[in-house]
Motif scaffolding. Structure first.
Motif, PDB file in Angstrom:
ATOM      1  N   TRP A   1      70.243  42.390  43.386  1.00  0.00           N
ATOM      2  CA  TRP A   1      71.211  43.242  42.684  1.00  0.00           C
ATOM      3  C   TRP A   1      71.215  44.673  43.236  1.00  0.00           C
ATOM      4  O   TRP A   1      71.630  45.603  42.564  1.00  0.00           O
ATOM      5  N   ASN A   2      70.739  44.850  44.445  1.00  0.00           N
ATOM      6  CA  ASN A   2      70.621  46.173  45.070  1.00  0.00           C
ATOM      7  C   ASN A   2      69.901  47.170  44.160  1.00  0.00           C
ATOM      8  O   ASN A   2      70.174  48.368  44.188  1.00  0.00           O
ATOM      9  N   LEU A   3      68.955  46.662  43.378  1.00  0.00           N
ATOM     10  CA  LEU A   3      68.189  47.543  42.493  1.00  0.00           C
ATOM     11  C   LEU A   3      67.276  48.476  43.279  1.00  0.00           C
ATOM     12  O   LEU A   3      66.933  49.551  42.810  1.00  0.00           O
TER      13      LEU A   3
ATOM     14  N   TRP B   1      65.747  48.710  36.614  1.00  0.00           N
ATOM     15  CA  TRP B   1      67.098  48.412  36.126  1.00  0.00           C
ATOM     16  C   TRP B   1      67.470  49.246  34.915  1.00  0.00           C
ATOM     17  O   TRP B   1      68.648  49.420  34.606  1.00  0.00           O
ATOM     18  N   GLN B   2      66.470  49.787  34.227  1.00  0.00           N
ATOM     19  CA  GLN B   2      66.737  50.598  33.044  1.00  0.00           C
ATOM     20  C   GLN B   2      66.969  52.070  33.382  1.00  0.00           C
ATOM     21  O   GLN B   2      67.372  52.847  32.522  1.00  0.00           O
TER      22      GLN B   2
ATOM     23  N   GLU C   1      85.717  50.638  42.376  1.00  0.00           N
ATOM     24  CA  GLU C   1      85.371  50.927  40.987  1.00  0.00           C
ATOM     25  C   GLU C   1      85.317  49.657  40.135  1.00  0.00           C
ATOM     26  O   GLU C   1      84.461  49.517  39.259  1.00  0.00           O
ATOM     27  N   GLU C   2      86.248  48.750  40.385  1.00  0.00           N
ATOM     28  CA  GLU C   2      86.259  47.506  39.606  1.00  0.00           C
ATOM     29  C   GLU C   2      84.988  46.705  39.854  1.00  0.00           C
ATOM     30  O   GLU C   2      84.367  46.176  38.913  1.00  0.00           O
ATOM     31  N   PHE C   3      84.594  46.641  41.136  1.00  0.00           N
ATOM     32  CA  PHE C   3      83.384  45.899  41.465  1.00  0.00           C
ATOM     33  C   PHE C   3      82.157  46.560  40.833  1.00  0.00           C
ATOM     34  O   PHE C   3      81.294  45.881  40.274  1.00  0.00           O
ATOM     35  N   ILE C   4      82.083  47.880  40.925  1.00  0.00           N
ATOM     36  CA  ILE C   4      80.932  48.596  40.372  1.00  0.00           C
ATOM     37  C   ILE C   4      80.788  48.327  38.881  1.00  0.00           C
ATOM     38  O   ILE C   4      79.692  48.062  38.373  1.00  0.00           O
ATOM     39  N   ALA C   5      81.893  48.373  38.158  1.00  0.00           N
ATOM     40  CA  ALA C   5      81.840  48.151  36.716  1.00  0.00           C
ATOM     41  C   ALA C   5      81.351  46.744  36.392  1.00  0.00           C
ATOM     42  O   ALA C   5      80.466  46.548  35.549  1.00  0.00           O
ATOM     43  N   GLY C   6      81.914  45.754  37.087  1.00  0.00           N
ATOM     44  CA  GLY C   6      81.514  44.372  36.831  1.00  0.00           C
ATOM     45  C   GLY C   6      80.102  44.093  37.287  1.00  0.00           C
ATOM     46  O   GLY C   6      79.330  43.403  36.598  1.00  0.00           O
ATOM     47  N   PHE C   7      79.750  44.636  38.443  1.00  0.00           N
ATOM     48  CA  PHE C   7      78.416  44.433  39.001  1.00  0.00           C
ATOM     49  C   PHE C   7      77.359  45.050  38.096  1.00  0.00           C
ATOM     50  O   PHE C   7      76.314  44.440  37.830  1.00  0.00           O
ATOM     51  N   SER C   8      77.615  46.243  37.610  1.00  0.00           N
ATOM     52  CA  SER C   8      76.657  46.926  36.746  1.00  0.00           C
ATOM     53  C   SER C   8      76.400  46.124  35.476  1.00  0.00           C
ATOM     54  O   SER C   8      75.242  45.926  35.073  1.00  0.00           O
ATOM     55  N   ALA C   9      77.463  45.645  34.861  1.00  0.00           N
ATOM     56  CA  ALA C   9      77.304  44.882  33.620  1.00  0.00           C
ATOM     57  C   ALA C   9      76.574  43.564  33.878  1.00  0.00           C
ATOM     58  O   ALA C   9      75.663  43.174  33.123  1.00  0.00           O
ATOM     59  N   ALA C  10      76.952  42.874  34.952  1.00  0.00           N
ATOM     60  CA  ALA C  10      76.335  41.583  35.250  1.00  0.00           C
ATOM     61  C   ALA C  10      74.858  41.730  35.597  1.00  0.00           C
ATOM     62  O   ALA C  10      74.023  40.915  35.194  1.00  0.00           O
ATOM     63  N   SER C  11      74.527  42.777  36.354  1.00  0.00           N
ATOM     64  CA  SER C  11      73.130  42.972  36.736  1.00  0.00           C
ATOM     65  C   SER C  11      72.270  43.303  35.524  1.00  0.00           C
ATOM     66  O   SER C  11      71.126  42.848  35.424  1.00  0.00           O
ATOM     67  N   MET C  12      72.809  44.077  34.597  1.00  0.00           N
ATOM     68  CA  MET C  12      72.056  44.391  33.379  1.00  0.00           C
ATOM     69  C   MET C  12      71.801  43.132  32.567  1.00  0.00           C
ATOM     70  O   MET C  12      70.700  42.923  32.039  1.00  0.00           O
ATOM     71  N   ASP C  13      72.811  42.278  32.453  1.00  0.00           N
ATOM     72  CA  ASP C  13      72.634  41.014  31.732  1.00  0.00           C
ATOM     73  C   ASP C  13      71.574  40.147  32.408  1.00  0.00           C
ATOM     74  O   ASP C  13      70.745  39.517  31.737  1.00  0.00           O
ATOM     75  N   PHE C  14      71.619  40.118  33.748  1.00  0.00           N
ATOM     76  CA  PHE C  14      70.658  39.303  34.494  1.00  0.00           C
ATOM     77  C   PHE C  14      69.236  39.813  34.275  1.00  0.00           C
ATOM     78  O   PHE C  14      68.312  39.022  34.015  1.00  0.00           O
ATOM     79  N   GLN C  15      69.052  41.122  34.371  1.00  0.00           N
ATOM     80  CA  GLN C  15      67.718  41.695  34.190  1.00  0.00           C
ATOM     81  C   GLN C  15      67.217  41.496  32.763  1.00  0.00           C
ATOM     82  O   GLN C  15      66.026  41.253  32.546  1.00  0.00           O
ATOM     83  N   GLN C  16      68.107  41.585  31.800  1.00  0.00           N
ATOM     84  CA  GLN C  16      67.710  41.343  30.416  1.00  0.00           C
ATOM     85  C   GLN C  16      67.224  39.909  30.248  1.00  0.00           C
ATOM     86  O   GLN C  16      66.242  39.647  29.552  1.00  0.00           O
TER      87      GLN C  16
END
Length: 214
Positions: free
Chosen positions: A43-45, A88-89, A107-122
């Motif tokens: 996730w490029n963390l 990730w936090q 911007e669209e990718f960043i928004a979707g990527f950010s949300a998806a990566s947070m869900d994955f890390q959770q």
């Protein structure tokens, strides 16, 4: 041996335990660190850091943390790969800005990527896998360093047999339960020649489609 290709570096690399006292050039060290951070990251963390230990006190401390192994006592540089399971936090705006500036992410990718990566890390957190994923990222970076060092004529040793609490104390993160030590690596010029002991035949270690133990 010419190690100007990745394949050649892989074949030439050996784990070296004894080192000459010759210092590692600052420019070579910076190249290695830069290449390490080019390694892929889930996730490029970029949830891994490297602590460069060159001073006598620090290397003596790492010798203590490794039970007196020779690498920290002889190698002019020790690298400590730190895994950051909770990256990730933290604020990741710089990661997004870099990708935006490079034209890699819109911007669209960043928004979707950010949300998806947070869900994955959770999800990882709920399964107790955050440390495992961060350590994987750190180990990939360590692999890059070993091959790049070989190309530069330098030797390395990825080290086992260290006490994590002691290593943390030496590098200034004592008591930090949010950080983990992934690997110690010595870096310098070999004072010994290590002969390749060989590897098992691929028929024993490579499986096609499904794992089929011998």
């Amino acid at each position: 041996m010419n190690t100007s290709t990745v394949a050649a570096a892989i074949r030439a690399r050996r784990t070296v335990r004894h080192y000459r006292p010759d210092p590692v050039a600052a420019e070579d060290l910076e190249v290695l660190l830069e290449l390490a951070m080019e390694a892929p990251s889930s996730w490029n963390l970029q949830d891994r850091s490297i602590v460069v230990v060159r001073g006598r006190v620090g290397r003596e401390g790492l010798a203590w943390a490794t039970g007196g192994q020779p690498q920290p006592q002889e190698a002019p540089v020790m690298l400590v790969f730190v895994a950051e399971p909770y990256a990730w936090q933290a604020d990741r705006s710089d990661v997004f800005e870099s990708a935006r500036a490079a034209g890699a992410w819109n911007e669209e990718f960043i928004a979707g990527f950010s949300a998806a990566s947070m869900d994955f890390q959770q999800g990882l957190a709920e399964r107790g896998l955050l440390r495992e994923y961060a350590v994987k990222d750190a180990m990939i970076a360590a692999g890059y360093v070993m091959l790049a060092a070989t190309e530069l004529g330098l030797a390395t040793s990825p080290m086992n047999g260290w006490d994590e609490a002691r290593v943390k104390k030496v590098i200034g993160i004592e008591g930090r339960e949010d950080l983990s030590i992934a690997l110690l690596m010595s870096l310098g010029y070999a004072a010994e020649e290590r002969i390749h002991p060989g590897r098992r035949d691929l028929a024993r270690t490579v499986h096609r489609e499904q794992y089929r133990p011998a």
